[in-house]
Design a protein around this motif. Structure first.
Motif, short mmCIF file in Angstrom:
data_model
loop_
_atom_site.label_atom_id
_atom_site.label_comp_id
_atom_site.label_asym_id
_atom_site.label_seq_id
_atom_site.Cartn_x
_atom_site.Cartn_y
_atom_site.Cartn_z
N ASP A 46 0.83 -1.21 0.00
CA ASP A 46 0.00 0.00 0.00
C ASP A 46 0.86 1.26 0.00
N ARG A 47 1.96 1.22 0.75
CA ARG A 47 2.88 2.36 0.78
C ARG A 47 3.49 2.58 -0.61
N ILE A 48 3.85 1.50 -1.28
CA ILE A 48 4.41 1.61 -2.64
C ILE A 48 3.38 2.21 -3.59
N ILE A 49 2.16 1.76 -3.51
CA ILE A 49 1.10 2.31 -4.37
C ILE A 49 0.93 3.80 -4.13
N GLN A 50 0.98 4.21 -2.87
CA GLN A 50 0.88 5.62 -2.52
C GLN A 50 2.02 6.42 -3.16
N LEU A 51 3.23 5.91 -3.06
CA LEU A 51 4.38 6.61 -3.64
C LEU A 51 4.33 6.63 -5.17
N GLU A 52 3.86 5.55 -5.77
CA GLU A 52 3.72 5.52 -7.23
C GLU A 52 2.73 6.58 -7.71
N SER A 53 1.68 6.79 -6.93
CA SER A 53 0.70 7.82 -7.27
C SER A 53 1.34 9.21 -7.22
N ILE A 54 2.16 9.45 -6.22
CA ILE A 54 2.85 10.73 -6.12
C ILE A 54 3.81 10.91 -7.29
N ILE A 55 4.51 9.83 -7.67
CA ILE A 55 5.41 9.89 -8.83
C ILE A 55 4.64 10.26 -10.08
N THR A 56 3.49 9.65 -10.28
CA THR A 56 2.66 9.95 -11.46
C THR A 56 2.26 11.42 -11.47
N GLN A 57 1.88 11.94 -10.32
CA GLN A 57 1.52 13.36 -10.24
C GLN A 57 2.70 14.25 -10.62
N LYS A 58 3.86 13.90 -10.10
CA LYS A 58 5.06 14.70 -10.39
C LYS A 58 5.48 14.57 -11.85
N LEU A 81 11.72 9.37 -4.75
CA LEU A 81 10.57 8.51 -4.51
C LEU A 81 10.80 7.11 -5.09
N ALA A 82 11.40 7.04 -6.26
CA ALA A 82 11.71 5.74 -6.86
C ALA A 82 12.72 4.98 -6.00
N SER A 83 13.66 5.71 -5.41
CA SER A 83 14.64 5.09 -4.52
C SER A 83 13.96 4.53 -3.27
N VAL A 84 12.99 5.25 -2.74
CA VAL A 84 12.24 4.77 -1.58
C VAL A 84 11.49 3.49 -1.94
N ILE A 85 10.86 3.48 -3.11
CA ILE A 85 10.14 2.28 -3.56
C ILE A 85 11.10 1.10 -3.66
N ASN A 86 12.27 1.33 -4.22
CA ASN A 86 13.26 0.26 -4.32
C ASN A 86 13.63 -0.27 -2.93
N ASP A 87 13.87 0.63 -1.99
CA ASP A 87 14.23 0.21 -0.63
C ASP A 87 13.07 -0.54 0.04
N LEU A 88 11.84 -0.10 -0.20
CA LEU A 88 10.69 -0.80 0.35
C LEU A 88 10.59 -2.22 -0.22
N ASN A 89 10.87 -2.36 -1.50
CA ASN A 89 10.86 -3.70 -2.10
C ASN A 89 11.92 -4.60 -1.47
N ILE A 90 13.06 -4.03 -1.16
CA ILE A 90 14.10 -4.81 -0.48
C ILE A 90 13.62 -5.22 0.91
N TRP A 91 13.05 -4.28 1.66
CA TRP A 91 12.54 -4.61 2.99
C TRP A 91 11.41 -5.64 2.91
N PHE A 92 10.62 -5.58 1.86
CA PHE A 92 9.51 -6.53 1.70
C PHE A 92 10.02 -7.97 1.63
N ARG A 93 11.22 -8.15 1.09
CA ARG A 93 11.80 -9.48 0.94
C ARG A 93 12.55 -9.95 2.19
N VAL A 94 12.70 -9.10 3.18
CA VAL A 94 13.51 -9.46 4.36
C VAL A 94 12.99 -10.70 5.06
#
Length: 104
Positions: A46-58, A81-94
């Motif tokens: 959900d956090r990633i989806i939120q950030l992707e929405s902000i990226i689209t707006q920008k 924001l893309a960097s945050v998404i990448n880091d979240l994906n890494i944390w998701f796999r922890v």
């Protein structure tokens, strides 16, 4: 305290802080850590989806921006924001990584 979960402002989630190697925790501690992490981890998509929405707006702002300096700022914001998404994906796999270690 042998471990804790601290809020990371950049990521927008709490992340685990382990003060010992994973193998040093008892099976009960590991289960507690993984249970709490799973609750946090479930919120990452959900956090990633939120950030992707902000990226689209920008990106939409960027496509209409005529000021070069502002365009550079928008690009930088999108990159962060893309960097945050990448880091979240890494944390998701922890958790998967820890479960794999446990079952070897």
């Amino acid at each position: 305290m042998r471990y804790q979960f601290t809020y990371d402002d950049r990521l927008g989630i709490r992340i685990p802080v382990l003060y010992h190697d994973w193998e040093m925790y008892s099976p009960d501690e590991r289960a507690d850590i993984l249970l709490e992490w799973e609750e946090i981890r479930a919120k990452i998509p959900d956090r990633i989806i939120q950030l992707e929405s902000i990226i689209t707006q920008k990106q939409n702002q960027l496509s209409e921006e005529e000021n070069f300096v502002r365009s550079c700022e928008l690009n930088s914001e999108i990159h962060e924001l893309a960097s945050v998404i990448n880091d979240l994906n890494i944390w998701f796999r922890v958790q998967q990584d820890y479960e794999t270690k446990n079952h070897r």
